[in-house]
Design an enzyme around this catalytic site. Structure first.
Site, short mmCIF file in Angstrom:
data_model
loop_
_atom_site.label_atom_id
_atom_site.label_comp_id
_atom_site.label_asym_id
_atom_site.label_seq_id
_atom_site.Cartn_x
_atom_site.Cartn_y
_atom_site.Cartn_z
N LYS A 1 0.84 -1.21 0.00
CA LYS A 1 0.00 0.00 0.00
C LYS A 1 0.87 1.25 0.00
CE LYS A 1 -3.84 -2.23 2.33
NZ LYS A 1 -4.39 -2.70 3.59
N GLN B 1 -4.92 -1.61 9.83
CA GLN B 1 -4.83 -2.93 9.21
C GLN B 1 -5.44 -4.00 10.12
OE1 GLN B 1 -3.53 -3.60 5.99
NE2 GLN B 1 -4.46 -5.58 6.42
N ASP C 1 -11.53 2.84 4.37
CA ASP C 1 -11.84 1.41 4.23
C ASP C 1 -13.35 1.18 4.13
OD1 ASP C 1 -9.83 -0.44 3.94
OD2 ASP C 1 -9.36 -0.55 6.08
#
Ligand code: NDP
Length: 302
Positions: free
Chosen positions: A53, A97, A120
């Site tokens: 990422k 994460q 997200d």
């Protein structure tokens, strides 16, 4: 003949658009899109994802701020960091994460991220906006894997309206948001899961099958209607014996690619299908957030 959907190439195209949008924002408003990435613990897969990422963000002229916290970090410390990032005007997206260590309540952490930086799309309010659809959807952040799957489908299927779509799996991360996106596209959607009876006969009527079950090669070509379009979200590492007799492993999807590609008109491979789209869509959401924070319209619609 089956057309194999090249998710890697399509994700590269999305990242080119993201870079273009990022460059425009920098030149017009002197705002540099910025993603904060929080990793708690030593999960090897998470470390790989976070590394990928960060690298791809840099290629799209998106700044990243990395926070690596110890496995034993307590919830209060993590919530305090999120609060600081919520209040940091230079940060447009916050990614924590998952999975998190067991002493931390994931839902509490996700819902502490401010809705406007939840790139997200897992916050309860973003999930609600997606569920309501219409104008509300335009304010939402859509979870990256279903968004990537939908963009692939829209690129491959001329008109989704009225198509019979089956989504295998009902997780909050993939299955549920995927089904809501397909409803929004006016598909007729059926969601199946581990308690569904006779999944094969449900799939037999589907023009589109999106599979996110976490079961290696579960969906067989025999389940599919001739000409169906198949999106395989699954990523499973399975053991294999190599030619020299040694033990190794390989990545497969939730669809048995060999048999399904005999029947499907279009199918995503694993790897190289949905996987690369997830990161591309995270970067897309981050730039969208930076535009919204600058008081501008979203640079792209779904
Ligand atoms: P979850 O384990 O959270 O959910 C799996 C879903 O599949 C559940 O709804 C479960 O049903 C259903 N299911 C399990 N077994 C069966 C079965 N035999 N028949 C029908 N349905 C079944 O997984 P995720 O949604 O998080 O992930 C799914 C897959 O997608 C995994 O392989 C994961 O690695 C991959 N993935 C890939 C991403 C990417 O970037 N490409 C991103 C995220 C995930 P029930 O609810 O009844 O338990």
């Amino acid at each position: 003949m089956t057309n194999i959907i090249d998710g890697k190439a399509f994700a590269a195209k999305i990242r080119t658009e993201v870079k273009h949008d990022s460059d425009n924002l920098i030149s017009q408003k002197s705002v540099e899109p910025c993603l904060a990435v929080v990793l708690v613990g030593e999960n090897p897969a998470s470390k790989v994802y976070v590394g990928a990422k960060t690298k791809m963000a840099a290629e799209c002229n998106i700044k990243t701020k990395d926070y690596k916290l110890d496995d034993s970090t307590d919830q209060e410390t993590l919530l305090k960091l999120i609060d600081d990032l919520n209040n940091d005007a230079s940060v447009h997206g916050i990614l924590v994460q998952l999975p998190l260590p067991k002493q931390i309540d994931e839902r509490k952490v996700i819902d502490t991220i401010t809705v406007e930086k939840d790139v997200d799309g897992f916050h309860a309010i973003n999930a609600g906006r997606l569920s309501i659809g219409g104008e509300m959807l335009k304010k939402a952040f859509i979870p990256c894997t279903p968004l990537g799957s939908l963009l692939l489908l829209k690129d491959q299927v001329e008109d989704l309206k009225g198509k019979n779509a089956v989504v295998v799996g009902r997780s909050n991360i993939v299955g549920k948001p995927m089904s809501q996106l397909l409803i929004e596209e006016s598909c007729t959607v059926t969601v199946v899961h581990s308690k569904t009876k006779d999944i094969e006969s449900v799939c037999a009527n589907a023009d589109i099958v999106v599979v996110a079950a976490g079961r290696p090669e579960m969906v067989d070509g025999k389940w599919l209607k001739k000409g169906a379009v198949v999106i395989d979200v699954g990523i499973n590492r399975i053991p294999v014996t190599k030619e020299d007799g040694s033990e190794g492993s390989k990545i497969v999807g939730d669809v048995d690619f060999a048999s399904a590609s005999e029947v499907a008109s279009k199918i995503t491979p694993v790897p190289g299908g949905v996987g690369p789209m997830t990161i591309a869509c995270l970067l897309r959401n981050t730039v969208t957030s930076a535009y919204r924070h600058a008081g501008l319209e979203d640079p792209r619609s779904i």
